[in-house]
Design a protein around this motif. Structure first.
Motif, PDB file in Angstrom:
ATOM      1  N   GLY A 218      -6.447  -6.018  -5.533  1.00 34.24           N
ATOM      2  CA  GLY A 218      -6.985  -4.787  -4.978  1.00 34.24           C
ATOM      3  C   GLY A 218      -6.127  -3.619  -5.452  1.00 34.24           C
ATOM      4  O   GLY A 218      -5.192  -3.800  -6.231  1.00 34.24           O
TER       5      GLY A 218
ATOM      6  N   ARG B 141      -7.433  -3.410 -14.398  1.00 31.99           N
ATOM      7  CA  ARG B 141      -6.013  -3.410 -14.062  1.00 31.99           C
ATOM      8  C   ARG B 141      -5.210  -3.260 -15.344  1.00 31.99           C
ATOM      9  O   ARG B 141      -5.469  -3.962 -16.336  1.00 31.99           O
ATOM     10  CB  ARG B 141      -5.642  -4.739 -13.378  1.00 31.99           C
TER      11      ARG B 141
ATOM     12  N   LEU C 251       0.831  -7.244  -8.831  1.00 34.86           N
ATOM     13  CA  LEU C 251       2.146  -7.017  -8.250  1.00 34.86           C
ATOM     14  C   LEU C 251       2.382  -8.246  -7.375  1.00 34.86           C
ATOM     15  O   LEU C 251       1.509  -8.613  -6.578  1.00 34.86           O
ATOM     16  CB  LEU C 251       2.135  -5.759  -7.365  1.00 34.86           C
TER      17      LEU C 251
ATOM     18  N   THR D  85      -4.077  -9.006   0.997  1.00 36.62           N
ATOM     19  CA  THR D  85      -2.766  -8.923   1.653  1.00 36.62           C
ATOM     20  C   THR D  85      -1.949  -7.783   1.074  1.00 36.62           C
ATOM     21  O   THR D  85      -1.968  -7.546  -0.134  1.00 36.62           O
ATOM     22  CB  THR D  85      -1.952 -10.222   1.464  1.00 36.62           C
ATOM     23  N   GLY D  86      -1.220  -7.106   1.920  1.00 40.98           N
ATOM     24  CA  GLY D  86      -0.326  -6.047   1.459  1.00 40.98           C
ATOM     25  C   GLY D  86       0.430  -5.473   2.639  1.00 40.98           C
ATOM     26  O   GLY D  86      -0.014  -5.608   3.790  1.00 40.98           O
TER      27      GLY D  86
ATOM     28  N   GLY E  76      -4.141  -1.807  -3.716  1.00 46.89           N
ATOM     29  CA  GLY E  76      -2.816  -1.853  -3.095  1.00 46.89           C
ATOM     30  C   GLY E  76      -2.627  -3.155  -2.346  1.00 46.89           C
ATOM     31  O   GLY E  76      -1.878  -3.225  -1.372  1.00 46.89           O
ATOM     32  N   GLU E  77      -3.340  -4.195  -2.795  1.00 46.97           N
ATOM     33  CA  GLU E  77      -3.313  -5.481  -2.097  1.00 46.97           C
ATOM     34  C   GLU E  77      -3.500  -6.614  -3.083  1.00 46.97           C
ATOM     35  O   GLU E  77      -4.173  -6.453  -4.089  1.00 46.97           O
ATOM     36  CB  GLU E  77      -4.470  -5.607  -1.068  1.00 46.97           C
ATOM     37  N   ASN E  78      -2.953  -7.763  -2.749  1.00 51.06           N
ATOM     38  CA  ASN E  78      -3.282  -8.990  -3.475  1.00 51.06           C
ATOM     39  C   ASN E  78      -4.515  -9.614  -2.843  1.00 51.06           C
ATOM     40  O   ASN E  78      -4.873  -9.282  -1.720  1.00 51.06           O
ATOM     41  CB  ASN E  78      -2.099  -9.973  -3.418  1.00 51.06           C
TER      42      ASN E  78
ATOM     43  N   SER F 259      -4.649   2.597  -9.779  1.00 48.28           N
ATOM     44  CA  SER F 259      -5.140   2.250  -8.432  1.00 48.28           C
ATOM     45  C   SER F 259      -5.909   3.405  -7.801  1.00 48.28           C
ATOM     46  O   SER F 259      -6.932   3.202  -7.146  1.00 48.28           O
ATOM     47  CB  SER F 259      -3.967   1.899  -7.514  1.00 48.28           C
TER      48      SER F 259
ATOM     49  N   LYS G 129       6.656  -1.284  -8.903  1.00 50.85           N
ATOM     50  CA  LYS G 129       5.898  -0.189  -8.284  1.00 50.85           C
ATOM     51  C   LYS G 129       6.319   1.138  -8.919  1.00 50.85           C
ATOM     52  O   LYS G 129       7.106   1.900  -8.358  1.00 50.85           O
ATOM     53  CB  LYS G 129       6.117  -0.192  -6.759  1.00 50.85           C
TER      54      LYS G 129
ATOM     55  N   GLY H 286       3.169  -9.578  -4.513  1.00 50.55           N
ATOM     56  CA  GLY H 286       3.348  -8.996  -3.191  1.00 50.55           C
ATOM     57  C   GLY H 286       4.237  -9.823  -2.276  1.00 50.55           C
ATOM     58  O   GLY H 286       4.232 -11.057  -2.320  1.00 50.55           O
ATOM     59  N   ILE H 287       4.951  -9.115  -1.450  1.00 47.58           N
ATOM     60  CA  ILE H 287       5.815  -9.759  -0.459  1.00 47.58           C
ATOM     61  C   ILE H 287       4.936 -10.340   0.651  1.00 47.58           C
ATOM     62  O   ILE H 287       5.214 -11.411   1.183  1.00 47.58           O
ATOM     63  CB  ILE H 287       6.869  -8.739   0.034  1.00 47.58           C
ATOM     64  N   THR H 288       3.830  -9.680   0.950  1.00 54.12           N
ATOM     65  CA  THR H 288       2.888 -10.222   1.940  1.00 54.12           C
ATOM     66  C   THR H 288       2.207 -11.468   1.375  1.00 54.12           C
ATOM     67  O   THR H 288       1.982 -12.443   2.100  1.00 54.12           O
ATOM     68  CB  THR H 288       1.823  -9.159   2.305  1.00 54.12           C
TER      69      THR H 288
ATOM     70  N   ARG I 102      12.863  -5.815  -5.350  1.00 53.72           N
ATOM     71  CA  ARG I 102      11.775  -5.423  -6.259  1.00 53.72           C
ATOM     72  C   ARG I 102      11.973  -3.978  -6.730  1.00 53.72           C
ATOM     73  O   ARG I 102      11.765  -3.651  -7.900  1.00 53.72           O
ATOM     74  CB  ARG I 102      10.441  -5.592  -5.532  1.00 53.72           C
TER      75      ARG I 102
ATOM     76  N   TYR J 153       0.291   4.052 -10.676  1.00 51.84           N
ATOM     77  CA  TYR J 153      -0.639   4.090  -9.548  1.00 51.84           C
ATOM     78  C   TYR J 153      -1.849   4.992  -9.768  1.00 51.84           C
ATOM     79  O   TYR J 153      -2.778   4.980  -8.961  1.00 51.84           O
ATOM     80  CB  TYR J 153       0.107   4.385  -8.233  1.00 51.84           C
TER      81      TYR J 153
HETATM   82  N1  PMP Z   1      -0.721  -4.928  -5.253  1.00 50.47           N
HETATM   83  C1  PMP Z   1      -0.511  -3.606  -5.352  1.00 50.47           C
HETATM   84  C2  PMP Z   1      -1.056  -2.879  -6.535  1.00 50.47           C
HETATM   85  C3  PMP Z   1       0.207  -2.925  -4.356  1.00 50.47           C
HETATM   86  O1  PMP Z   1       0.423  -1.617  -4.458  1.00 50.47           O
HETATM   87  C4  PMP Z   1       0.663  -3.636  -3.240  1.00 50.47           C
HETATM   88  C5  PMP Z   1       1.389  -2.926  -2.133  1.00 50.47           C
HETATM   89  N2  PMP Z   1       2.768  -2.883  -2.344  1.00 50.47           N
HETATM   90  C6  PMP Z   1       0.436  -5.022  -3.178  1.00 50.47           C
HETATM   91  C7  PMP Z   1      -0.273  -5.635  -4.208  1.00 50.47           C
HETATM   92  C8  PMP Z   1       0.948  -5.847  -2.048  1.00 50.47           C
HETATM   93  O2  PMP Z   1       2.358  -5.944  -2.122  1.00 50.47           O
HETATM   94  P1  PMP Z   1       3.222  -6.127  -0.806  1.00 50.47           P
HETATM   95  O3  PMP Z   1       2.655  -7.275  -0.075  1.00 50.47           O
HETATM   96  O4  PMP Z   1       4.599  -6.400  -1.319  1.00 50.47           O
HETATM   97  O5  PMP Z   1       3.138  -4.859  -0.046  1.00 50.47           O
END
Ligand code: PMP
Length: 312
Positions: free
Chosen positions: A192, A146, A215, A254-255, A194-196, A165, A157, A217-219, A59, A162
């Protein structure tokens, strides 16, 4: 004693000596790409488990491509440097790894990406919980939308992105909430800060698609895979309306930093009974085992670095 280190300019140096100049392009214009990676400590085995290292760098390199960056490192080099960093830093606790590729040229009054030098750094810090994973987070819908793919692509990223955010998180926390949920410019739920976001609805998981400016997310991907494999729960990726959040059976974020955090309340309305839901708890338990290398089926996601026992 653990040594805080940073890889910069092709070598490992003490973190406190890692500096950039005041005219650095990235500092002025946000022309940088970063990642957030976790190394999860497994006490029984004495290993720091870097979670899905290669996927993070995939990524990362896509973001670098967007910003026309040319790094002198291949994906294998980046993974190797990071493994070396974790070994050298020797943190025997959960930690967070921050790679950054940035336009390092000492040039301002220049908005072109071409002909600007790039540099790469990576450091790590001890890092526990970002949000309380045991309490159910109190969230609000942000008044900040967003940002759209036609403005700055949120699928990478990119540092400058950011600010979006940061504004939303600041607004939410100053108003007494733990986290903000952002809608996209169409008014659909995006993610969110920094989270999905996931909803549990009628025994299924529902999460916004990539086209709603998230984004990927990998999580998010990890949880979808674990839910399917371990619990037989499918995830539907579709646009979600704000009002659907209020009537979800359960909701979680999740993140990498946030792990899998239950949401108990959105806009002063409880989700379910306002506590962590049963499916959320099951998924969280499975997820925590997976990221520490405790489940054979998911060990391939962990790059385990064995840290030598500390002498008594
Ligand atoms: N959305 C945003 C805006 C983020 O910054 C993050 C953190 N990287 C995520 C989602 C979750 O992504 P990941 O699970 O890859 O950390």
């Amino acid at each position: 004693m653990p040594t805080p280190l940073c890889f910069l300019g092709g070598r490992f140096i003490p973190l406190e000596e890692a500096k950039v100049g005041v005219m650095t392009h990235a500092l002025h214009y946000g022309t940088a790409v970063f990642e957030g990676i976790r190394a999860n400590w497994n006490e029984e085995e004495g290993t720091a488990n870097i979670f899905r290292l290669r996927e993070h760098y995939q990524r990362f390199l896509s973001g670098c491509q967007l910003l026309k960056m040319k790094l002198p490192y291949s994906i294998d080099d980046l993974c190797r440097i990071t493994l070396e960093l974790v070994e050298k830093c020797d943190y025997r606790q959960d930690s967070y790894i921050r790679p950054l590729a940035f336009k390092s040229a000492q040039r301002v009054a220049n908005l072109k990406l071409q002909d600007l030098e790039d540099d790469f750094l990576v450091f790590m810090i001890p890092f526990g919980a970002y949000l309380d994973v045991n309490a159910a987070a109190r969230c609000c819908t942000s008044s900040w939308r967003r940002i759209d793919d036609t403005m700055i692509p949120p699928r990478f990223k990119i540092s400058g992105l950011y600010v979006n955010s940061v504004l939303a998180k600041t607004e939410a926390t100053l108003s007494g909430f733990d986290e903000a949920i952002m809608l996209n410019t169409d008014g659909h739920v995006s993610e969110g800060t920094g989270e999905n976001i996931f909803l549990v609805k009628g025994g299924k998981l529902v999460t916004p698609p990539a086209s709603d400016n998230i984004l990927e997310g990998i999580t998010r991907n990890t949880v979808m895979e674990i839910a399917h494999r371990e619990l037989g729960i499918a995830t539907v990726e579709r646009s979600v309306d704000r009002s659907e959040l209020y009537t979800a059976d359960e909701c979680f974020l999740t993140g990498t930093a946030a792990h899998l955090t239950p949401v108990g309340e959105i806009d002063h309305r409880p989700i379910g009974d306002g506590k962590m839901g049963a499916t959320t708890r099951q998924l969280q338990d499975l997820y925590f085992d997976a990221i520490r290398g405790k489940k054979a089926a998911y060990r391939h996601w962990c790059s385990a670095v064995s840290l030598k026992p500390v002498k008594a």
